[in-house]
Design an enzyme around this catalytic site. Structure first.
Site, PDB file in Angstrom:
ATOM      1  N   ARG A 103     -24.081  74.926  15.717  1.00 26.54           N
ATOM      2  CA  ARG A 103     -24.987  74.953  14.572  1.00 26.54           C
ATOM      3  C   ARG A 103     -24.773  73.724  13.689  1.00 26.54           C
ATOM      4  NH1 ARG A 103     -25.208  77.395   9.561  1.00 26.54           N
ATOM      5  NH2 ARG A 103     -23.046  78.093   9.776  1.00 26.54           N
ATOM      6  N   LYS A 104     -23.983  72.791  14.156  1.00 31.37           N
ATOM      7  CA  LYS A 104     -23.710  71.566  13.391  1.00 31.37           C
ATOM      8  C   LYS A 104     -24.853  70.569  13.608  1.00 31.37           C
ATOM      9  CE  LYS A 104     -18.758  72.344  13.836  1.00 31.37           C
ATOM     10  NZ  LYS A 104     -17.482  71.907  14.461  1.00 31.37           N
ATOM     11  N   THR A 105     -26.006  70.936  13.090  1.00 35.68           N
ATOM     12  CA  THR A 105     -27.218  70.143  13.263  1.00 35.68           C
ATOM     13  C   THR A 105     -27.626  69.503  11.936  1.00 35.68           C
ATOM     14  OG1 THR A 105     -28.519  72.135  12.898  1.00 35.68           O
ATOM     15  CG2 THR A 105     -28.077  71.531  15.186  1.00 35.68           C
TER      16      THR A 105
END
Length: 285
Positions: free
Chosen positions: A150-152
């Site tokens: 989820r490190k977007t």
């Protein structure tokens, strides 16, 4: 006759409104260049200058659709473009591949050019990195799931998660609502892993998975016994990862249903040497 599935069919109909925001950000006031070139009808070629996976087609289509331009793609999305796809007149070993032709009023072509190229390049880059990591993991003998995180980039998650999927890896959870992810701060705030998992299950019900991040065998065991569906062995490497994963599967595999993940420090370099992953780990990301 069944129709062929396309990656674009994954996208919700509501996403296209962001295209207006992209174009508004790039041209918030006067379009000086557009005034110079006018509305003459032109056809532009979109070039790929580096080998990789083509991804982001629906986003480019939507950008130019907003500008009344037509796009004709020369390759299917998901294709890994290589130097063998070069145009004939390219010399000196450089990569130059025509991937699409865009036709319309020239000022509109130029309005959409940079927005489309930036979006396509980022999406294709993520797809390529995903494909390369997946291929390296398979070459190293890992048969489990390779997933993203989820490190977007805020506001650009849909494009980046889409790129992962086109690249062939699992997109994992899309947002905080997609799955319950309990990290160290959740555990610290509630007092224990068991308390955190019990509270989460009471609210989330049976249909939503609970994933717990743990740094050790002891905490992994507690999470599994508390009812976690997935246990993330965070920042474990080498023998510690292998021994922990094997021990959990051997001791708890018959009585509990769970998946094991490995996260942190996974790179192409240590995948290729076989130091990071093990068959006992179901998911890596």
């Amino acid at each position: 006759m069944a129709t062929q599935a396309k990656y674009a069919h994954l996208l919700p109909p509501s996403w296209k409104h962001v295209v207006q925001d992209w174009l508004r950000e790039d041209c918030p006031a006067f379009d000086w260049g557009g005034y110079v070139v006018g509305d003459a009808f032109r056809t532009a070629t979109l070039w790929c200058k580096q080998e990789g996976v083509l991804a982001g087609v629906p986003f480019v289509d939507a950008i130019f659709e907003q500008l009344q331009c037509d796009v004709r793609w020369l390759f299917e999305e998901g294709r890994y473009l290589t130097a063998s796809d070069n145009v004939d007149d390219v010399a000196y070993g450089t990569v130059k591949i025509a991937v699409a032709q865009v036709s319309g009023p020239v000022r509109n072509l130029l309005l959409g050019e940079r927005v489309a190229l930036n979006t396509l390049a980022r999406c294709s880059g993520i797809a390529t990195a995903s494909r390369d990591l997946l291929d390296a993991s398979r070459a190293a003998g890992f048969e489990g799931i390779v997933a993203g995180t989820r490190k977007t980039t805020p506001g650009f998650r849909l494009v980046e998660k889409y790129g992962m999927i086109v690249g062939g890896v699992d997109a994992h959870r899309y947002d905080l609502s997609s799955m319950v992810m309990l990290k160290d701060n959740h555990v610290w705030s509630t007092g224990s892993i068991t308390s955190a998992v019990t509270t989460a299950r009471r609210a989330a019900g049976f249909s939503i998975r609970i994933d717990v991040e743990v740094p050790s065998y002891r905490e992994a065991r507690e999470a599994i016994c508390a009812g976690a569906d997935v246990v993330m062995l965070d920042n474990m490497a080498g023998d510690e990862l292998v021994q922990t994963a094997q021990r959990l599967k051997e001791e708890l595999g018959k009585d509990y249903h769970f998946l094991l993940e490995s996260s942190g420090g996974i790179t192409l370099a240590n995948l290729s040497t076989g130091q990071r992953l093990h068959p006992s780990v179901d998911t890596a990301y």
